[in-house]
Design a protein around this motif. Structure first.
Motif, short mmCIF file in Angstrom:
data_model
loop_
_atom_site.label_atom_id
_atom_site.label_comp_id
_atom_site.label_asym_id
_atom_site.label_seq_id
_atom_site.Cartn_x
_atom_site.Cartn_y
_atom_site.Cartn_z
N PRO A 229 -27.87 1.17 -3.24
CA PRO A 229 -26.13 0.84 -3.89
C PRO A 229 -25.96 2.31 -5.02
N ILE A 230 -24.47 2.54 -4.36
CA ILE A 230 -23.94 4.41 -4.30
C ILE A 230 -22.89 3.85 -4.79
N MET A 231 -22.50 2.60 -5.15
CA MET A 231 -21.61 2.42 -5.89
C MET A 231 -20.96 1.23 -5.97
N HIS A 232 -20.32 0.76 -7.38
CA HIS A 232 -19.88 -0.82 -7.25
C HIS A 232 -17.70 -0.54 -7.78
N GLU A 233 -16.92 -1.72 -7.90
CA GLU A 233 -15.82 -1.51 -7.68
C GLU A 233 -15.36 -2.97 -7.72
N THR A 234 -14.27 -2.86 -8.26
CA THR A 234 -13.07 -4.32 -8.68
C THR A 234 -12.32 -3.55 -8.13
N LEU A 235 -11.74 -4.83 -8.05
CA LEU A 235 -10.25 -4.59 -7.11
C LEU A 235 -9.94 -6.28 -7.55
N THR A 236 -8.17 -6.26 -8.05
CA THR A 236 -7.16 -6.75 -8.81
C THR A 236 -5.75 -6.73 -7.80
N LEU A 237 -5.55 -8.16 -7.91
CA LEU A 237 -4.51 -8.19 -6.66
C LEU A 237 -3.78 -9.28 -7.31
N PRO A 238 -2.26 -9.23 -6.91
CA PRO A 238 -1.76 -10.28 -7.58
C PRO A 238 -1.41 -11.36 -7.07
N ARG A 239 -1.98 -12.50 -7.20
CA ARG A 239 -1.48 -13.95 -6.88
C ARG A 239 -1.18 -14.06 -5.11
N GLU A 240 0.31 -14.14 -5.83
CA GLU A 240 1.13 -14.42 -5.09
C GLU A 240 1.11 -13.43 -3.83
N ARG A 241 1.25 -12.12 -3.89
CA ARG A 241 0.76 -11.99 -2.84
C ARG A 241 -0.10 -12.00 -1.88
N ILE A 242 -0.90 -12.73 -2.00
CA ILE A 242 -2.52 -13.12 -1.58
C ILE A 242 -2.29 -14.78 -0.90
N PRO A 243 -1.88 -15.70 -1.19
CA PRO A 243 -1.95 -16.83 -1.31
C PRO A 243 -2.89 -17.51 -0.15
N ASP A 244 -4.27 -18.88 -1.13
CA ASP A 244 -4.71 -19.37 -0.34
C ASP A 244 -6.08 -18.24 -0.34
N PHE A 245 -6.05 -17.34 -1.12
CA PHE A 245 -7.55 -15.95 -0.96
C PHE A 245 -8.38 -16.56 -1.21
N PRO A 246 -9.93 -16.99 -0.28
CA PRO A 246 -11.32 -17.74 -0.62
C PRO A 246 -11.49 -17.53 -2.01
N ASP A 247 -12.11 -18.62 -2.44
CA ASP A 247 -12.86 -17.66 -4.48
C ASP A 247 -14.83 -18.05 -3.66
N ASP A 248 -14.86 -18.02 -2.75
CA ASP A 248 -16.18 -17.04 -2.41
C ASP A 248 -16.21 -17.10 -2.18
N PRO A 249 -17.76 -15.61 -3.03
CA PRO A 249 -16.85 -13.87 -2.33
C PRO A 249 -17.58 -14.08 -0.99
N ALA A 250 -18.31 -14.99 -0.75
CA ALA A 250 -19.25 -15.03 1.41
C ALA A 250 -17.91 -14.55 2.32
N ARG A 251 -17.30 -15.36 1.68
CA ARG A 251 -15.89 -15.37 2.67
C ARG A 251 -14.75 -14.54 2.45
#
Length: 254
Positions: free
Chosen positions: A153-175
């Motif tokens: 492991p060399i980096m960990h990161e947190t990403l945030t996006l507006p929900r309205e821009r990405i409808p139907d975004f998966p709620d399963d990390p594996a997807r």
């Protein structure tokens, strides 16, 4: 020794993303150049041989080679053929789809693999709202992932996006697709066209030590980003925290 990738797993993975075939070939040849599998001065096989290697038409190969020649990665020479120039690809966002700019201490590009560890829906904080130009409390999607090089492991990161821009975004990390910027383009028509970074150094926290397998006290590199779409609207904010014990973050202006 120079080596061309074959048309197996990587080609199949990229093809599943509905890329034009010539783009698949371009990306594989570019990757081979960036990782040193195709060395400067190496002469590529004939177009017919390349077509057989990648399982595509000669016209597809010709289009890919033409684009790579225009980008300066290849040179077409009479009596010699198509030669690797040794020029590094510019770090444009079409390559950012695949590469985070991490290099080993010897200067070679490191190919990283990401694993999403968690994903959640939430309401935007005041700071997130200001950065994303949305209302405080507006729905957002946040996910965390860890970036590995050679299983370290060399980096960990947190990403945030507006929900309205990405409808139907998966709620399963594996997807969550590993080529995330490309997924935004393919799925939602969002092309990341600019990124603003703020880079600093910080003392590692207990969270950093956990994800990066550090012994405290230790230092980490921090990269806070705002990514903008083709209309210059902020669409994504991210916070990266990395160890630089064996790697460097390289930002080139060309």
């Amino acid at each position: 020794m120079s080596e061309l990738p074959n048309n197996s797993s990587e080609s199949t993975r990229l093809s599943e993303l509905s890329l034009p075939l010539y783009e698949v070939v371009k990306r594989q040849i570019t990757e081979a150049i960036m990782l040193g599998k195709l060395e400067p001065g190496a002469v590529l096989p004939s177009e017919v041989a390349l077509a057989q290697t990648y399982g595509v038409a000669v016209g597809t190969i010709r289009r890919a080679l033409m684009d790579l020649t225009n980008d300066g990665l290849l040179s077409r020479r009479r009596k010699t053929g198509t030669v690797v120039t040794g020029r590094k690809p510019q770090h444009s966002l079409r390559l950012f789809f695949q590469y985070f700019r991490l290099h080993g201490l010897d200067g070679t590009l490191s190919k990283s693999v990401t694993t999403v560890t968690a994903i959640a829906s939430a309401e935007a904080t005041a700071l997130q709202g200001a950065k994303l130009q949305i209302e405080e409390g507006a729905p957002v999607v946040t996910f965390h992932r860890v970036r590995h090089v050679d299983d370290r492991p060399i980096m960990h990161e947190t990403l945030t996006l507006p929900r309205e821009r990405i409808p139907d975004f998966p709620d399963d990390p594996a997807r969550v697709p590993p080529l995330f910027y490309l997924h935004l383009l393919e799925k939602y028509g969002i092309r990341i066209s600019a990124i603003r970074e703020q880079i600093a150094a910080d003392l590692a926290t207990d969270v950093d030590a956990r994800w990066l397998e550090l012994t405290l006290p230790a230092a980490v590199l921090t990269i806070d980003e705002v990514a903008y779409d083709q209309m210059a609207v902020p669409v994504l904010i991210s916070a990266h925290r990395a160890t630089t014990a064996n790697h460097r973050y390289v930002n080139e202006v060309q």
